[in-house]
Design a protein around this motif. Sequence first.
Motif, PDB file in Angstrom:
ATOM      1  N   TRP A  34       0.885  -1.170   0.000  1.00 20.15           N
ATOM      2  CA  TRP A  34       0.000   0.000   0.000  1.00 20.15           C
ATOM      3  C   TRP A  34       0.918   1.214   0.000  1.00 20.15           C
ATOM      4  CZ3 TRP A  34      -5.470  -0.343   0.426  1.00 20.15           C
ATOM      5  CH2 TRP A  34      -5.935  -1.661   0.495  1.00 20.15           C
ATOM      6  N   CYS A  36       1.712   5.295  -0.546  1.00 19.64           N
ATOM      7  CA  CYS A  36       1.068   6.604  -0.469  1.00 19.64           C
ATOM      8  C   CYS A  36       2.128   7.685  -0.630  1.00 19.64           C
ATOM      9  CB  CYS A  36       0.371   6.684   0.886  1.00 19.64           C
ATOM     10  SG  CYS A  36       0.126   8.311   1.522  1.00 19.64           S
ATOM     11  N   GLY A  40       1.432  11.908  -7.555  1.00 15.15           N
ATOM     12  CA  GLY A  40       0.823  10.753  -8.222  1.00 15.15           C
ATOM     13  C   GLY A  40       1.682  10.032  -9.257  1.00 15.15           C
ATOM     14  N   GLU A  44       2.947   6.043  -9.266  1.00 14.39           N
ATOM     15  CA  GLU A  44       2.514   5.003 -10.211  1.00 14.39           C
ATOM     16  C   GLU A  44       3.721   4.286 -10.811  1.00 14.39           C
ATOM     17  OE1 GLU A  44      -0.298   3.707 -10.715  1.00 14.39           O
ATOM     18  OE2 GLU A  44      -1.548   5.134  -9.617  1.00 14.39           O
ATOM     19  N   ARG A  58      -1.359  -1.103  -4.246  1.00 14.29           N
ATOM     20  CA  ARG A  58      -2.435  -0.106  -4.265  1.00 14.29           C
ATOM     21  C   ARG A  58      -1.813   1.262  -3.995  1.00 14.29           C
ATOM     22  NH1 ARG A  58      -7.720  -1.899  -2.737  1.00 14.29           N
ATOM     23  NH2 ARG A  58      -8.275   0.297  -2.585  1.00 14.29           N
ATOM     24  N   CYS A  59      -2.115   2.227  -4.839  1.00 16.32           N
ATOM     25  CA  CYS A  59      -1.551   3.575  -4.670  1.00 16.32           C
ATOM     26  C   CYS A  59      -2.588   4.537  -4.109  1.00 16.32           C
ATOM     27  CB  CYS A  59      -1.093   4.123  -6.017  1.00 16.32           C
ATOM     28  SG  CYS A  59       0.296   3.256  -6.687  1.00 16.32           S
ATOM     29  N   HIS A  60      -2.118   5.477  -3.345  1.00 20.02           N
ATOM     30  CA  HIS A  60      -3.001   6.494  -2.778  1.00 20.02           C
ATOM     31  C   HIS A  60      -2.216   7.805  -2.757  1.00 20.02           C
ATOM     32  CE1 HIS A  60      -6.194   7.903   0.018  1.00 20.02           C
ATOM     33  NE2 HIS A  60      -5.222   8.656   0.476  1.00 20.02           N
ATOM     34  N   SER A  61      -2.731   8.783  -3.480  1.00 14.31           N
ATOM     35  CA  SER A  61      -2.047  10.067  -3.510  1.00 14.31           C
ATOM     36  C   SER A  61      -2.772  11.039  -2.585  1.00 14.31           C
ATOM     37  CB  SER A  61      -2.048  10.563  -4.965  1.00 14.31           C
ATOM     38  OG  SER A  61      -1.546  11.842  -5.018  1.00 14.31           O
ATOM     39  N   CYS A  62      -2.077  11.613  -1.631  1.00 17.12           N
ATOM     40  CA  CYS A  62      -2.725  12.567  -0.709  1.00 17.12           C
ATOM     41  C   CYS A  62      -1.681  13.441  -0.027  1.00 17.12           C
ATOM     42  CB  CYS A  62      -3.519  11.807   0.358  1.00 17.12           C
ATOM     43  SG  CYS A  62      -2.474  11.015   1.586  1.00 17.12           S
ATOM     44  N   TRP A  73      -6.372   7.057   4.565  1.00 10.95           N
ATOM     45  CA  TRP A  73      -5.568   6.134   3.738  1.00 10.95           C
ATOM     46  C   TRP A  73      -5.622   4.702   4.313  1.00 10.95           C
ATOM     47  CZ3 TRP A  73       0.199   5.085   4.533  1.00 10.95           C
ATOM     48  CH2 TRP A  73       0.647   4.168   3.583  1.00 10.95           C
ATOM     49  N   GLU A  76      -8.654   2.534   3.830  1.00 12.45           N
ATOM     50  CA  GLU A  76      -8.841   1.865   2.526  1.00 12.45           C
ATOM     51  C   GLU A  76      -8.543   0.373   2.600  1.00 12.45           C
ATOM     52  OE1 GLU A  76      -6.725   3.686  -0.653  1.00 12.45           O
ATOM     53  OE2 GLU A  76      -8.071   5.404  -0.721  1.00 12.45           O
TER      54      GLU A  76
END
Length: 275
Positions: A34, A36, A40, A44, A58-62, A73, A76
Amino acid sequence: MPDLPYRRIAIAGGSRGIGAALALALAGPGRELWLCARDGPPLEETARACRDKGAQVRCHSCDLSQPGAAAAWLDEMGEGRAPDLLIVAVGIFGGRPDGAVVTPEAVMRQVIAVNLTGALALAEAGALRMRCAGRGQIVLLGSLAARDPLPDAPAYSASKAGLACYARALRADLAGSGVGVLLVEPGHVETRQTAQHQGALPLLMSPPAAAERILRALDRGRSSMAFPRRAVLALWLLDLLPAAWRAAVLARHRFSVHNLAPPAPPVARGPGGED
Ligand SMILES: NC(=O)C1=CN([C@@H]2O[C@H](COP(=O)(O)OP(=O)(O)OC[C@H]3O[C@@H](n4cnc5c(N)ncnc54)[C@H](O)[C@@H]3O)[C@@H](O)[C@H]2O)C=CC1
Ligand SMILES: O=C(O)C(=O)C[C@H](O)C(=O)CO
């Protein structure tokens, strides 16, 4: 690389630098990563490289400096699920701009919001979930700057000293819960942070080399580690000196002891002649 027993791994700051090197080193079949980060596209790119090694990603941009971002996050992952390993490798340097004699307030606030408030919020959110699961490991990326403050990056140094203090509090709080805390304090590692640096950094380490050391420390069950060894030894010897001598030695090495560079040229000082 040691074969570590973690399956679900969360890495904040996984898009670049040390976080990305850790993601790549940990990626493999059977691993759920995971990732973050703020940015972005590079996130990726790291994810793609990790998938190529067989990991599920799994990517999460924040922006982790924002209230609620850390918990959102980790949520998720699904209710009642915790990471086995949480690595907090976010950070910004916020050095004093060229020619400035003070760090602008907005920069200081942002450094503290990311390096301290954001990192603590994430570690707390992770610790809560891991405590319920009865197991887990948290890794916090501090810096040698906590022990050897960088004159041109006071907010950064203070944020890392705060993080080191927090690591001790969290470790004590989690004692007996099955959740471990590892504080990592590197010197210079070749990333976007150090790329902004003018002049040579003699003890610069590559991100994969730094990642390998961190994973070896995890494998050995360490609760804190610092590198490179030469800088750590120098700091340890300095600590043996009386305070006045220590200050004189630090002043001679204007920029940083963990750099072990020759003294930097004198820095222009503002009115009041502080220094
Ligand atoms: N590069 C070095 O020489 C050293 C780095 N460190 C620490 O290690 C950690 C990683 O550093 P590097 O890999 O060099 O940095 P980097 O600049 O290459 O990567 C920083 C990561 O943090 C993420 N990030 C920054 N602000 C964020 C925010 N507001 N929300 C979410 N993600 C955010 C970025 O997207 C990126 O993934 C940092 O905590 C840094 O302070 C410590 C000592 C030395
Ligand atoms: O924690 C550190 O030490 C650093 O992050 C070093 C900086 O990246 C640096 O020296 C940038 O100029």
